[in-house]
Each structure stands twice: as C-alpha cells, then as structure tokens.
Design a protein around this motif. Structure first.
Motif, PDB file in Angstrom:
ATOM      1  N   LEU A   1       1.102 -21.929  -4.522  1.00 45.37           N
ATOM      2  CA  LEU A   1       1.337 -20.942  -5.649  1.00 45.37           C
ATOM      3  C   LEU A   1       1.965 -21.652  -6.871  1.00 45.37           C
ATOM      4  N   VAL A   2       1.598 -21.252  -7.895  1.00 49.73           N
ATOM      5  CA  VAL A   2       2.031 -21.724  -9.294  1.00 49.73           C
ATOM      6  C   VAL A   2       2.787 -20.574 -10.072  1.00 49.73           C
TER       7      VAL A   2
ATOM      8  N   LEU B   1       4.965 -25.044  -3.942  1.00 53.53           N
ATOM      9  CA  LEU B   1       5.325 -24.024  -5.283  1.00 53.53           C
ATOM     10  C   LEU B   1       5.678 -25.024  -6.373  1.00 53.53           C
ATOM     11  N   SER B   2       4.765 -24.638  -7.368  1.00 52.46           N
ATOM     12  CA  SER B   2       5.016 -25.444  -8.611  1.00 52.46           C
ATOM     13  C   SER B   2       5.499 -24.299  -9.778  1.00 52.46           C
ATOM     14  N   ILE B   3       5.817 -25.131 -10.728  1.00 53.07           N
ATOM     15  CA  ILE B   3       6.163 -24.142 -12.078  1.00 53.07           C
ATOM     16  C   ILE B   3       5.521 -24.835 -13.061  1.00 53.07           C
TER      17      ILE B   3
ATOM     18  N   ILE C   1      -1.108 -17.347  -8.159  1.00 53.02           N
ATOM     19  CA  ILE C   1      -0.374 -17.418  -9.334  1.00 53.02           C
ATOM     20  C   ILE C   1       0.470 -16.400  -9.565  1.00 53.02           C
ATOM     21  N   ALA C   2       1.723 -16.597  -9.985  1.00 54.16           N
ATOM     22  CA  ALA C   2       2.612 -15.419 -10.232  1.00 54.16           C
ATOM     23  C   ALA C   2       3.384 -15.808 -11.781  1.00 54.16           C
TER      24      ALA C   2
ATOM     25  N   ILE D   1       6.200 -10.543 -13.055  1.00 54.19           N
ATOM     26  CA  ILE D   1       5.506  -9.227 -13.378  1.00 54.19           C
ATOM     27  C   ILE D   1       4.057  -9.206 -12.976  1.00 54.19           C
ATOM     28  N   TRP D   2       3.685 -10.244 -12.401  1.00 57.05           N
ATOM     29  CA  TRP D   2       2.127 -10.177 -11.927  1.00 57.05           C
ATOM     30  C   TRP D   2       2.134 -11.237 -10.936  1.00 57.05           C
ATOM     31  N   THR D   3       1.463 -10.929  -9.820  1.00 54.88           N
ATOM     32  CA  THR D   3       0.988 -11.997  -8.763  1.00 54.88           C
ATOM     33  C   THR D   3      -0.381 -11.646  -8.096  1.00 54.88           C
ATOM     34  N   GLY D   4      -1.117 -12.914  -8.195  1.00 47.34           N
ATOM     35  CA  GLY D   4      -2.299 -12.629  -7.506  1.00 47.34           C
ATOM     36  C   GLY D   4      -3.220 -13.753  -7.389  1.00 47.34           C
TER      37      GLY D   4
END
Lengths: 257, 255
Positions: free
Chosen positions: B33-34, B196-198, B212-213, B221-224
C-alpha cells in the motif's frame, strides 16, 4: 503585564527543560543497569573521551601547576611564607584545580563532539533508524559514553594531578630556588589520601555531567545544521556551568567538618 | 485476507497544529500500500506512529491484531523485529562501513556473530545489485542512488514481515528512481513482505503498489486498488495525481 507574562513564560520553559533533562537522566540510568551492555562501544568511547584528551589535559595541568607555584611564592613572600609553595600547590591541584581544569577542558572537547555527533544523527534520522533496527538509542549511544566518561575522568584527573604537581616542581626548582628533594618530600608529607580521593570523586561526577549534557543536547537538536550548532554550544555551556556548580556542592559535602 | 497493520482513529497534534485527524487504514497481509499526499500532510508522522517513534494522542494501531500503540522498551522489541525501513535520506550510520550498516539489525538486534552477519550483508547487497567491494566503503563515499540501495539492503537483511518506505525516490534522477522502484517491487515480492510506503511521486506509487490511499487534511480521503486510481471519482485525488495547481487542494505555504 507583558513583562510579567514574559517572566512566567521563562520560568515555565525553564521548569519544562529541567523536567526533560530529569526524564532523560532517569532513562539513561535505567538503561545503564539493564542488558545488553555494548562493551565494544564502551572501549571505543574510552579511547575517544579518555586517551585522546590526555594531551590537552596534561598541558593545561602543567601550566596551571607552574602558575600556581609562582603565585603562591609571590603571595607567601609578603608574609615570609615562601616555603609553603609545595604544600599549597599539591592541595590546590588535587582538591580543586586538577578536577576542575580537566573537567572544563574535557567539557569543551568531548561534550561538543558528542552533541555534534548525536545531533547530526538526530537530524539525519539515524536515531530513528536505530529504533527501527530494534536497538534502543539510549542504550546504544548514551550508555557507552556515560560509562566511558565516568571511568576515564578519574584516571585523567589522577594524571592531571601528577603533571600539575610536576609543573609546580619545575617552576619552584628552576626559578624559585627550591631544592628538588625537599620540594617532593614536603609535597608527599602534606598530601592526604582525602585530598586525592575527593578530586577523583569530583572527576567521576564531572565525567557523568559532560557525557550527559553532550548526549541530552544532541538528542534534542532539531532544524538541520543550525540546530546541531546550537546543540553543540549548549552542551559545552551547560556542562561547564554544571561542573562549576557541582564542584561547589561536592566541596561543601566532602570537606564539611 | 487478514489485516497485517490497522490504524483506527489515529490522531496526533503538535502544539495547536492537528496533523493526523482520525486516520483509519488497513493494510492486508502480503499487499503493498502506498499513501500519497502533499508535503506537510502528515505522511511521515503517520508512518512514525506505526513504527513507535511517535506516540499518537488518540486511536489504536494494530500489528497482526496486537495493539502496539503504547508498547515501549523491551515489550516493543518483538514487534520491531518484524519491521524493516528505508528512510528518505537513507539514514545510514556514517561511522560504520556499508556492510555493518546492512548487518546492523542482525548484530545488534538479533545477536548474530559479526562474521556470519557480514556474509548475510554481502548477500543482501547483491540482491540490490551492489558488488562485494562496496561493502567495505563508507556511506559518505556512495552516490545518492547507491545509498538508497544500501538502505534497501539494510531493510531486507533482517528478513522483515513488514517493510516501510519513506519517499524512496526523493532526490534521485528519473532513471535511478525507476531502478529503485523496480528493486523495491521485486524485493518486496521476493521476501514476501507486506509494504507500507509514503510518497508524492506518482510514478513511484503506481510502480510499487497494489493499493493506494490518499491522505489529506489529516484523514484518508480515498483508498482503492492502484488500477482504479485514474477513475477514483474524487476531485482531490484527481488534482493530486495530475499535479494541477487548480482544484480543491490549497497548498499551505507554511508548515
């Protein structure tokens, strides 16, 4: 009103700083008595803090001993008490000047280096990296420096005492007309075990203060190169003030008749 | 799928500035997940809360179902042993040679003998495309791209269950950034870790993630799935991924 608010803010900020320092000290002492002990790092720090401070401590002790002999001779001369030079030199060096001069010189050299090194590690996230590698930063960075400083400072001061007395001996015998063997006999006869041990106890406390202030300021540095510079200055200033304050308190405790 | 990491209502403020304002996020086991978002939106604070470097004011962080929010000291050590982390600037220890940086977690964290750890470090360096002679250099002698590779080798040397990447391509030229992204994607797959990346680099986010979130104003505000990012239907996400100045996101000048 603004003036009072300013005073209030300064007092609150001072109290907060004391609280942070007390908490850091407690965490460091707790880490000191729990495993693992990084003996390899302690050895490295003993070399850096102790061995590499020898030249600067030795030189300052030699000149301080020489200047002390000269001053006591000139002062004693007013009362016809010039012969007291060896006794006062050994007393002054072992009880006060040896530990204080060594403490201040090591504070300038070591507290600054520790604060700069740990401060740089802080602003480049190396301390966070230690945490992510399952290593306690206090145990890994602070404990070896505290142990090394507390162990090496008494040794440095013992050497500083010897060199300081030797400085007095050189000045007294070469320019004040003292006979070497009599000077040494008077020095040995007058110095007591308490004169020497009190200085060594002070040295251990000063070592703790130097390493603690270097580490504390390094850990609390922020804001890049400027922050590291500020931490380095604070480490030296705070360590020096605390050494002088601790010296007064220890003198009154150790020589309280 | 089971949740490897879960953040529930995580809040964190610094003074009067509310940085995280109730983060809810789930990272499934084995997924990558990024979290995307502009500079100063709290991405680094979020990842540091999961790592235990910063303690949240409110909320819960679960790792493998265990509440780790307030775990400290020796109680946290078993959790930390599951983690590997690649820092934005590498965060290599400049007082140690490259191989000792890579082997650090093995020697200090797990008590492995130095000679064995050195061999593991050299194998880790090979996985990120660095030859054996690099192992004996100092981090200061390496280029930015090589430092990132060493950081990646350090992160995977401890065989972690979860790897964190903080802005992995910042400061790299586009070609080196693509090489690092490919390395991240392949190594995460090879070690079978959850990632888990940023980042704010969309090319990087697309390449290394399967989900991605987006973080904005202290909230997700969004994740998918990554494949859906271009059809998110969210004006904030659209503005961010296309890098438009006009849109609902107003950039703060001051942190």
């Amino acid at each position: 009103m603004n003036f009072l608010a300013g005073i209030g803010r300064a007092v609150l900020s001072l109290l907060a700083e004391i609280g942070r320092l007390a908490s850091f000290t407690a965490r460091s002492i707790a880490a000191l008595v729990s495993p693992p002990i990084y003996s390899r790092l302690i050895g490295q720090q003993i070399m850096r803090i102790g061995y590499f401070s020898l030249p600067v401590v030795g030189l300052t002790a030699f000149f301080t001993g020489g200047a002390l002999a000269l001053q006591i001779y000139l002062g004693g001369n007013r009362y016809g008490a010039e012969a007291i030079v060896p006794q006062i030199v050994v007393l002054g060096i072992t009880r006060e000047l040896g530990p204080v001069i060594a403490g201040l010189m090591v504070a300038g050299r070591v507290a600054a280096a520790i604060a700069a090194e740990i401060g740089t590690m802080k602003v480049t996230e190396q301390i966070d990296a230690l945490t992510t590698l399952a290593t306690n930063p206090i145990k890994y960075l602070v404990v070896p420096r505290l142990v090394a400083a507390v162990v090496t400072m008494p040794i440095l001061v013992a050497i500083a005492d010897s060199i300081g007395v030797f400085g007095g001996y050189v000045v007294a015998t070469q320019s004040l007309g003292f006979t070497g063997s009599i000077y040494l006999k008077n020095t040995m006869d007058f110095a007591t075990r308490q004169d020497i041990t009190s200085g060594l106890i002070k040295a251990a406390v000063f070592g703790f203060v130097i390493a603690l202030m270097g580490c504390y300021n390094g850990f609390n540095s922020k804001g890049g190169a400027q922050g590291v510079g500020r931490a380095t200055t604070s480490a030296v200033v705070s360590a020096s003030i605390l050494i002088l304050a601790a010296n007064y308190i220890l003198t009154s405790v150790l020589f309280n008749k | 799928m089971t949740a490897k990491i879960q953040l529930i209502g995580v809040k964190k403020s610094f003074g009067s500035k509310q940085v995280l304002n109730g983060i809810d996020l789930t990272i499934e086991k084995g997924s990558s997940l990024v979290v995307i978002g502009g500079s100063g939106t709290g991405k680094s604070v979020m990842i540091k809360c999961v790592l235990g470097i910063i303690t949240p004011d409110e909320g819960t962080i679960l790792v493998d179902g265990q509440d780790v929010t307030h775990l400290r000291g020796s109680a946290r050590e078993p959790v930390m042993k599951k983690f590997g982390m690649l820092f934005q600037g590498g965060a290599l220890f400049d007082s140690l040679p490259v191989w000792e940086n890579v082997a650090f977690g093995l020697i200090q964290g797990r008590g492995m003998k130095r000679s064995i750890a050195r061999d593991v470090a050299i194998r880790s360096l090979a996985k990120v495309g660095l030859p054996e002679d690099v192992a004996f250099l100092s981090p200061a002698e390496l280029s930015g791209g090589m430092q990132k590779r060493v950081g990646l080798a350090r992160a995977i040397a401890v065989d972690p269950e979860i790897i964190f990447f903080d802005e992995p391509t910042t400061g790299l030229d586009p070609i080196m950034a693509d090489i690092i992204n490919s390395l991240i994607a392949s190594t995460v797959k090879d070690v079978g870790a959850t990632a888990l990346s940023i980042t704010h680099d969309m090319a990087s986010a697309r390449k290394i993630s399967d989900h991605i979130a987006m973080l904005y104003a202290g909230k997700i505000i969004w994740t998918g799935p990554t494949s859906q990012i271009d059809n998110s239907g969210n004006p904030y996400v659209d503005q961010f991924i296309h890098g438009r100045a006009e849109g609902p996101i107003k950039m703060a000048v001051k942190a």
